[in-house]
Design a protein around this motif. Structure first.
Motif, PDB file in Angstrom:
ATOM      1  N   ASP A  41     -11.197  -3.729 -13.234  1.00 54.90           N
ATOM      2  CA  ASP A  41     -10.344  -3.835 -12.047  1.00 54.90           C
ATOM      3  C   ASP A  41      -9.099  -2.959 -12.133  1.00 54.90           C
ATOM      4  OD1 ASP A  41     -12.021  -5.631 -10.762  1.00 54.90           O
ATOM      5  OD2 ASP A  41     -11.139  -7.349 -11.809  1.00 54.90           O
ATOM      6  N   GLU A  42      -8.827  -2.356 -13.284  1.00 54.29           N
ATOM      7  CA  GLU A  42      -7.677  -1.465 -13.409  1.00 54.29           C
ATOM      8  C   GLU A  42      -7.970  -0.064 -12.890  1.00 54.29           C
ATOM      9  OE1 GLU A  42      -6.231  -1.431 -17.378  1.00 54.29           O
ATOM     10  OE2 GLU A  42      -5.998  -3.625 -17.504  1.00 54.29           O
ATOM     11  N   ARG A  75       2.221   5.407  -4.931  1.00 53.93           N
ATOM     12  CA  ARG A  75       1.216   4.975  -5.896  1.00 53.93           C
ATOM     13  C   ARG A  75       1.545   5.516  -7.286  1.00 53.93           C
ATOM     14  NH1 ARG A  75      -3.742   3.063  -4.205  1.00 53.93           N
ATOM     15  NH2 ARG A  75      -4.160   3.115  -1.968  1.00 53.93           N
ATOM     16  N   ASP A  85      -9.184   2.689 -10.036  1.00 53.48           N
ATOM     17  CA  ASP A  85      -9.245   2.865  -8.587  1.00 53.48           C
ATOM     18  C   ASP A  85     -10.574   3.460  -8.150  1.00 53.48           C
ATOM     19  OD1 ASP A  85      -6.356   2.245  -7.746  1.00 53.48           O
ATOM     20  OD2 ASP A  85      -6.061   3.711  -9.343  1.00 53.48           O
ATOM     21  N   LEU A  86     -11.264   4.164  -9.058  1.00 50.21           N
ATOM     22  CA  LEU A  86     -12.520   4.815  -8.701  1.00 50.21           C
ATOM     23  C   LEU A  86     -13.382   4.977  -9.949  1.00 50.21           C
ATOM     24  CD1 LEU A  86     -14.384   6.478  -6.793  1.00 50.21           C
ATOM     25  CD2 LEU A  86     -12.956   8.472  -7.322  1.00 50.21           C
ATOM     26  N   MET A 103     -10.289   6.234  -2.680  1.00 50.31           N
ATOM     27  CA  MET A 103      -9.140   5.513  -3.222  1.00 50.31           C
ATOM     28  C   MET A 103      -8.200   5.034  -2.124  1.00 50.31           C
ATOM     29  SD  MET A 103      -8.442   7.601  -6.784  1.00 50.31           S
ATOM     30  CE  MET A 103      -8.665   9.251  -6.139  1.00 50.31           C
ATOM     31  N   LYS A 104      -8.717   5.029  -0.876  1.00 56.84           N
ATOM     32  CA  LYS A 104      -8.068   4.382   0.271  1.00 56.84           C
ATOM     33  C   LYS A 104      -6.750   5.025   0.660  1.00 56.84           C
ATOM     34  CE  LYS A 104     -10.234  -0.052  -0.783  1.00 56.84           C
ATOM     35  NZ  LYS A 104     -10.045  -1.503  -1.048  1.00 56.84           N
ATOM     36  N   GLY A 161     -12.995  -2.238  -4.913  1.00 59.52           N
ATOM     37  CA  GLY A 161     -13.085  -1.049  -5.742  1.00 59.52           C
ATOM     38  C   GLY A 161     -13.849   0.071  -5.050  1.00 59.52           C
ATOM     39  N   LEU A 195      -3.346   7.381  -9.977  1.00 57.54           N
ATOM     40  CA  LEU A 195      -4.622   6.740  -9.724  1.00 57.54           C
ATOM     41  C   LEU A 195      -5.512   6.854 -10.968  1.00 57.54           C
ATOM     42  CD1 LEU A 195      -5.098   8.267  -6.180  1.00 57.54           C
ATOM     43  CD2 LEU A 195      -4.403   5.936  -6.707  1.00 57.54           C
ATOM     44  N   ARG A 196      -6.147   5.766 -11.317  1.00 55.55           N
ATOM     45  CA  ARG A 196      -6.986   5.741 -12.524  1.00 55.55           C
ATOM     46  C   ARG A 196      -8.443   5.922 -12.127  1.00 55.55           C
ATOM     47  NH1 ARG A 196      -5.926   1.483 -16.994  1.00 55.55           N
ATOM     48  NH2 ARG A 196      -6.846   3.233 -18.139  1.00 55.55           N
ATOM     49  N   HIS A 248       0.839  -1.197   0.000  1.00 54.04           N
ATOM     50  CA  HIS A 248       0.000   0.000   0.000  1.00 54.04           C
ATOM     51  C   HIS A 248       0.874   1.247   0.000  1.00 54.04           C
ATOM     52  CE1 HIS A 248       0.998   0.703   4.232  1.00 54.04           C
ATOM     53  NE2 HIS A 248       0.767  -0.584   4.442  1.00 54.04           N
TER      54      HIS A 248
END
Length: 693
Positions: free
Chosen positions: A344-345, A277, A347-348, A514-515, A376, A280-281, A245
């Motif tokens: 699954d690719e 990271r 993030d949001l 996005m955690k 997700g 982010l996508r 992470h």
């Protein structure tokens, strides 16, 4: 102590005295060469006259002899805490100082060396640095020697000695000490989340008999068991792992202990890796063009850490106006690729005023719900369509939505408010313009539309129109969902009636989805500043209970968490031991280390002469081991002079110095007063008397 010397204070400048002396010398030499009677007497008289002009004086110095300084350096670093070395050192130091006190010409200076080194933040045995600082006010010629009381694990040994005097060592501990340790020889400091990294470590045994068997090493990441490795002591081993992470990742290695070893503190080692990271996508789907559509796009595009894919459904399937396909420039919506193959690719996924028009089959919504359950994130910015039959709530997404719309649309001016839960939640806590007290109005512009609904689960952090849910967050399965029951956030972006904190709110909201760990509503964090550890507990509850703390040496402590307001609690602890601290509160844990990662103080703790040997040899010192059962049985202490031996088989030599301090000077002029006048008159009279014969 007294000393005699001469000085001159000429009555005339030296060049005048030199001219007079030269003329007198020429006249005297002329008489001597010619053989004139009385020439030698005249020569002697002229010499006395010249000396009188130079005005010589006899100086008598009054000096006081200084004591020879002897440094006793006591090692009180952490490696001395094992196997009773502290008591052994204390007893030996007391006996040593008592013996040195018998010599009246010695000034014994005790210097204590604690954890620390030449560099700030270091954690090592820096005895020679402490010695140099302790003697910085002593002239080098006054130092007679230094005696080190240590286990021999010294990390700043110079090649040529710190002082120009004998350095001796009294070594504590036992030469048969057994120890097993693990050390990390190479560790990455940064890594991309999800990518593989390599960590190299080594297990080392000292005085432990080995039959070539393997030993077990337990690997944990952030306190959770990751794997168990079988390694061979003495050989470097590689461990490969994927960065789990973003933010701080603590990788801990723990080797199995062996019976009879000094300590198990160095049976563990850890490395801290910062997870980074990749961009982010985010997939943004706008159901139709509207005033607030660009607000979402501009916000996401302005964030350098976000890769945005945006689709706006301009031409739904039911729109049939006869326009030829060849004249349309619209890009086909790649529904299968986005929601089946590559979902699954992302993030949001954001649905901005989306309504069902047959673009996405029901099967795809079922896949989106599965995507959320598996980790997700989905954000729904609801417009009027959310209250009708075309709402996404009438799809399999219903199972993950935290608010159920009741079909009513409230179209009247209102001000968004932060709920009691929202004041504790990191997404909305402390937003710019938020009133300090809940009963006070926020300094934000008004909105004009809210979709009414009933909160089923999750945390409603914003509300309006009589506590109706406006923004609700939930965690279905492993994923996260946010439901914004209004499409008027764009009014804040346009500055209507002063606007509002739309940038802060939406950015925090996106990062929570996005955690990002910093925005978790339930979290325990720990940070160390020097030896002060600060623990911060973020919670939506009212009372988190006590904090359980496990120190590096295995102690269990309980700390009270003090309420700081708005869902934050804090506790502090002053650490007295270097290493990794483990904190737990409920199901939340945090790891923090004090001092440098894997300090040398714990890496090598076996008593040894080897590290000090070069310094002892360079200064003529000797090393002796302090007996564990009789620490006061020390070698003899002998004072020496000159360049002779300063140590032997059973004795330690202290080289006494001749240093002194000047107390005063007595000056006696040789040609002043009646004595000088009488000498000169006698010389002149003798010269003329001889001349008159």
């Amino acid at each position: 102590m007294n000393g005699l010397s001469f000085s001159f204070a000429p009555l005339f400048p030296w060049w005048v005295v030199a001219m007079i002396a030269s003329a007198a010398a020429l006249l005297a030499l002329y008489g001597i060469v010619r053989g004139l009677r009385g020439a030698w007497i005249r020569f002697a008289a002229l010499v006395l006259l010249t000396l009188a002009l130079a005005n010589p004086s006899l100086l008598q110095e009054d000096r006081e002899a200084l004591k020879t300084v002897v440094a006793v350096v006591v090692d009180e670093t952490d490696s001395q805490k094992f196997d009773g070395r502290e008591a052994q050192t204390a007893a030996a130091a007391e006996a040593l100082e008592a013996r040195l006190a018998r010599f009246p010409n010695l000034d014994v200076r005790r210097i204590t060396a604690r954890n620390g080194g030449a560099e700030e933040g270091d954690a090592s045995s820096a005895l020679f640095t402490a010695l140099e600082r302790g003697l910085q006010d002593v002239p080098p010629d006054q130092v007679g020697g230094a005696i080190l009381l240590s286990d021999g694990q010294v990390h700043d040994v110079p090649e040529d000695g710190t002082i120009k005097a004998p350095v001796h060592a009294l070594i504590t501990g036992s030469e048969n000490d057994r120890d097993r340790r693990i050390s990390i020889t190479k560790a990455p400091r940064f890594g991309i989340v999800g990518e593989a990294q390599e960590l190299i470590y080594q297990v080392t045994d000292t005085n432990i008999e080995s039959d070539g068997g393997l030993v077990s090493v337990r690997v944990s990441i952030d306190g959770e068991m990751f794997s168990t490795e079988q390694v061979l002591p003495g050989e470097e081993t590689s461990f490969f792992f994927d960065v789990p992470h973003g933010g701080r990742n603590v990788i801990e290695l723990q080797v199995e202990s062996v019976e009879g070893e000094l300590t198990t503190v160095n049976n563990q080692a850890f490395a801290v890796l910062d997870g980074i990271r990749e961009n982010l996508r985010v997939l943004l789907i706008s159901g139709e063009p509207h005033a607030g559509e660009r607000t979402w796009r501009n916000l996401l595009k302005s964030d350098a850490s976000v890769d945005l894919v945006h689709f706006t459904i301009l031409r739904p399937p039911e729109k049939q106006d006869g326009t030829p396909i060849t004249q349309l420039s619209l890009i086909a919506f790649p529904t299968r690729e986005l929601f089946i193959e590559k979902i699954d690719e992302f993030d949001l996924i954001i649905f901005d005023r989306y309504q069902r028009r047959g673009v996405l089959p029901v099967l795809y919504f079922d896949n989106i719900a599965r995507y959320v359950q598996d980790g997700g994130a989905v954000l729904i910015a609801a417009g009027p369509e959310h209250a009708g039959f075309g709402s996404v709530a009438a799809t399999p997404l219903e199972t993950i939505l935290p608010v159920r719309a009741n079909g009513e649309i409230i179209e009247a001016p209102f001000r968004a408010d932060v709920s009691a839960a929202g004041r504790r939640h990191p997404v909305t806590r402390g937003l710019p313009g938020l009133a300090e007290k809940a009963e006070e109005a926020n300094n934000w512009g008004r909105w004009f539309r809210q979709i009414d609904g009933t909160a089923l689960r999750g945390d409603t952090i914003m509300q309006a129109n009589g506590d109706r849910p406006l923004l609700t967050l939930d965690r279905p399965g492993e994923g996260r969902v946010a439901l914004l029951m209004s499409d008027h956030v764009w009014l804040w972006a346009r500055g209507f009636e002063g606007g509002g904190p739309h940038t802060q709110l939406l950015r925090r909201l996106g990062h929570w989805l996005m955690k990002e760990p910093e925005l978790d509503e339930e979290a325990l964090r720990a940070d160390a500043d020097g030896n002060i550890i600060t623990f911060k507990r973020q919670t939506m509850g009212d009372e988190p209970g006590q904090l359980n703390l496990i120190t590096p040496d295995g102690q269990n402590l309980s700390l009270d968490l003090v309420d700081q307001g708005d869902g934050t609690f804090e506790a502090r602890h002053e650490a007295d031991t270097l290493g990794l601290y483990r904190a737990a509160n409920g199901d939340k844990t945090a790891l923090v280390h004090v001092g440098p990662t894997n300090p040398r103080e714990y890496n090598e703790i076996v008593s040894t002469f080897d590290k000090l040997a070069p310094a002892l040899a360079a200064t003529g010192g000797r090393g002796f081991r302090v007996e564990k059962d009789s620490p006061t049985a020390l070698p003899r202490i002998v004072t020496t002079r000159g360049t002779g031996a300063t140590g032997g088989r059973d004795w330690i030599g202290i080289r006494t110095t001749q240093a002194s301090v000047l107390k005063g000077i007595s000056q006696i002029p040789l040609f002043a007063g009646f004595l000088g006048l009488g000498i000169l008159l006698l010389a002149m009279a003798g010269m003329w008397a001889r001349e008159g014969r």
